[in-house]
Scaffold this motif. Structure first.
Motif, PDB file in Angstrom:
ATOM      1  N   GLU A 183       0.808  -1.445 -12.156  1.00  0.00           N
ATOM      2  CA  GLU A 183      -0.625  -1.749 -12.183  1.00  0.00           C
ATOM      3  C   GLU A 183      -1.381  -0.888 -11.177  1.00  0.00           C
ATOM      4  N   ASP A 184      -0.818  -0.714  -9.978  1.00  0.00           N
ATOM      5  CA  ASP A 184      -1.418   0.136  -8.963  1.00  0.00           C
ATOM      6  C   ASP A 184      -1.490   1.576  -9.472  1.00  0.00           C
ATOM      7  N   ARG A 219      -4.199   2.029 -12.291  1.00  0.00           N
ATOM      8  CA  ARG A 219      -5.558   2.098 -11.750  1.00  0.00           C
ATOM      9  C   ARG A 219      -5.800   3.447 -11.078  1.00  0.00           C
ATOM     10  N   PHE A 254     -11.060   1.956  -6.759  1.00  0.00           N
ATOM     11  CA  PHE A 254      -9.855   1.815  -7.579  1.00  0.00           C
ATOM     12  C   PHE A 254      -8.686   1.233  -6.800  1.00  0.00           C
ATOM     13  N   LYS A 255      -8.866   1.038  -5.507  1.00  0.00           N
ATOM     14  CA  LYS A 255      -7.768   0.509  -4.697  1.00  0.00           C
ATOM     15  C   LYS A 255      -8.335  -0.076  -3.408  1.00  0.00           C
ATOM     16  N   ILE A 259     -11.691  -4.485  -6.293  1.00  0.00           N
ATOM     17  CA  ILE A 259     -11.200  -3.436  -7.164  1.00  0.00           C
ATOM     18  C   ILE A 259     -12.031  -3.400  -8.446  1.00  0.00           C
ATOM     19  N   GLY A 260     -12.469  -2.205  -8.818  1.00  0.00           N
ATOM     20  CA  GLY A 260     -13.295  -2.031 -10.005  1.00  0.00           C
ATOM     21  C   GLY A 260     -14.783  -1.981  -9.727  1.00  0.00           C
ATOM     22  N   LEU A 306     -11.305  -1.433 -14.793  1.00  0.00           N
ATOM     23  CA  LEU A 306      -9.949  -0.982 -14.522  1.00  0.00           C
ATOM     24  C   LEU A 306      -8.954  -2.001 -15.067  1.00  0.00           C
ATOM     25  N   GLN A 343      -6.070  -4.730 -15.569  1.00  0.00           N
ATOM     26  CA  GLN A 343      -5.418  -5.792 -14.808  1.00  0.00           C
ATOM     27  C   GLN A 343      -4.358  -6.412 -15.696  1.00  0.00           C
TER      28      GLN A 343
END
Length: 525
Positions: free
Chosen positions: A97-98, A101, A301-302, A375-376, A391, A393
């Protein structure tokens, strides 16, 4: 700054992710690229744990202990007139997932393949994400200093398994202990291998594509075999097509060995000739934001907590999509419509950071965050409100109930859970009736990392009680009745308070659907 000056700076940016199956060597090649960029003086390898040397991009303590990458790292440097942003992604599938993204924040990807193993499962999965997004892919077949598979077979496997055309930019002259060098097809030269790291010699080929008469290698039978193979791929292989590279339909293939830094410099030089400039990005309404637009835009994004454990900091990683960032400027956070002044910003070299006063589209910057960002999130200047595409999930599959081992440390326990959940690797749920904490993850390793970080970063030992594999399905609140819950479908709520059931298996989900046919259950990617 004039539009022309801004456009010139943007065109110099190259932002890419390095993807691979675990142990293919992506972290090692990242370090060699940093070495070429003058960022580090000595490249440590993952094997260097015994000597106290660690991979530069593996900054987290658990990464150093286990020799794995479990979080995306960002590194920036200048080379040959270009500003390069490298994102080194986790190879382990539990952290997909990381990685997914991160792939939303790059303009191209470098796919690292082990020459002995070829295409491996995680490589295939990550490639499909790149293909789905149309990201240009450059391939580096690694570990040429060890015995591996036939190069022609490797090219065939890439084309047959991944469904992408290949073009060999260079070709190995031998392999393993018999490695003599690389025939650089694109640059019409040979890089001679002498068995020592960072000490290699280039020899220019003559008009016939052959070595000079006085070359010792020319008399070796392995040289004539190499020429035969090159004649074959030139006659039967694909043509080098820059348009196909940009659309992700053809991948330039480079051979080399990151461990001894052989072929990496030539790869970087050639990559910069073909890699795309910062691309445009879509909004949720389908509009296009061009990289050279004057208004600043970007998306988070992170999020990473405790990159500097001494300061307990929290950094929001932002991909700039257009315009110019200047420290101290005001932006709008789309989700809350809150005005934020960006006074404290940074650029990265793994865990080393320096304050940045200016950056442009294509760059990755870090914003020190006190809890504003998720995030996003989209940030922008100007009056027109918009949001970039959402993004991904993932829906978690493994669940545990978690409590603090020491009830006297509830404050640090709650703080740790809150911050680690915001990073996106784990998802937090609460029992609908009791309010107990339940964590959901995609892979088991995520729980091990969570437990390790809770103890080492928040001084909070935790007890995790496995609930097993579950199928998570959300339900509309107006359709929910608490009596629907049973021992086979646990009722919980997510961080936003939305209700969902955790089904113990497919049979339980089907039984529920038959009993309540009017109820709509949904999964999240």
């Amino acid at each position: 700054m004039t539009d022309k000056s801004l456009s010139t700076r943007i065109k110099k940016r190259r932002t890419f992710a390095i993807i691979s199956h675990p142990d293919a060597g992506k972290t090692t090649i990242t370090e060699q690229l940093l070495l070429l960029g003058g960022i580090i003086r000595e490249a440590g390898t993952v094997k260097g744990r015994k000597t106290g040397k660690f991979a530069t991009s593996d900054w987290m303590e658990i990464e150093k202990k286990r020799g794995i990458s479990v979080t995306s790292s960002v590194m920036q440097f200048d080379y040959d007139g270009k500003r390069i942003n490298i994102l080194d992604t986790p190879g382990h599938e539990d952290f997909s997932e990381d990685t997914y993204r991160t792939l939303m924040a790059v303009d191209s990807a470098v796919m690292v393949i082990d020459s002995a193993k070829g295409i491996e499962p995680q490589t295939r999965k990550l490639f499909q994400i790149c293909k789905m997004r149309g990201i240009p892919i450059f391939t580096f077949i690694n570990k040429l200093d060890r015995d591996g598979r036939d190069p022609l077979d490797l090219l065939s496997e890439i084309e047959d398994t991944l469904g992408i055309e290949t073009y060999a930019m260079n070709w190995p002259i031998g392999m393993g202990k018999g490695l003599k060098g690389l025939y650089d097809i694109y640059n019409n030269r040979v890089a001679l291998y002498n068995g020592r790291e960072n000490v290699h010699q280039y020899v220019k080929l003559n008009e016939e594509g052959n070595l000079p008469n006085d070359s010792k290698l020319r008399a070796d039978s392995i040289w004539s075999d190499t020429l035969d193979e090159i004649d074959l791929i030139k006659a039967a292989g694909n043509e080098l097509d820059e348009k196909k590279i940009i659309t992700g339909d053809l991948t330039p293939v480079f051979f080399g060995s990151a461990l001894v830094n052989f072929g990496v410099e030539s790869f970087l030089q050639t990559y910069l000739q073909f890699a795309p400039e910062p691309a445009s990005h879509k909004t949720v309404d389908g509009e296009i934001v061009n990289a050279t637009d004057s208004d600043l835009t970007g998306f988070v994004f992170k999020i990473q907590a405790n990159m500097n454990p001494n300061h307990r900091d929290r950094i929001a990683f932002v991909r700039l999509c257009s315009g110019e960032f200047k420290r101290g400027m005001d932006v709008t956070l789309e989700r809350s419509q809150k005005q934020l002044r960006l006074n404290n910003s940074t650029q990265f070299m793994a865990d080393d950071r320096e304050n940045v006063t200016s950056a442009v589209s294509g760059d990755i910057i870090g914003l020190y965050d006190t809890g504003n960002f998720q995030i996003g999130d989209t940030i922008y200047t100007g009056k027109n409100r918009f949001q970039f595409e959402k993004l991904p999930q993932f829906t978690p599959e493994i669940f545990v109930q978690v409590v603090a081992k020491n009830v006297m440390k509830q404050k640090s326990f709650h703080k740790g859970i809150d911050q680690l959940v915001q990073e996106g690797a784990i998802q937090l749920f609460r029992s609908y009736s009791s309010g107990d904490y339940i964590l959901g993850v995609v892979g088991q390793l995520q729980l091990e990392v969570f437990q390790f970080r809770m103890k080492n970063e928040y001084n909070s030992d935790v007890i995790m009680t496995p609930l097993g594999s579950k199928t998570a399905r959300w339900i509309e609140p107006n359709q929910l009745e608490e009596s629907m819950a049973s021992s086979r479908n646990m009722l919980v709520k997510d961080r936003e308070g939305s209700p969902l059931f955790l089904f113990e298996n497919r049979f339980a989900e089907n039984w529920f659907a038959q009993k309540y046919p009017e109820v709509k259950l949904t999964a999240r990617l």
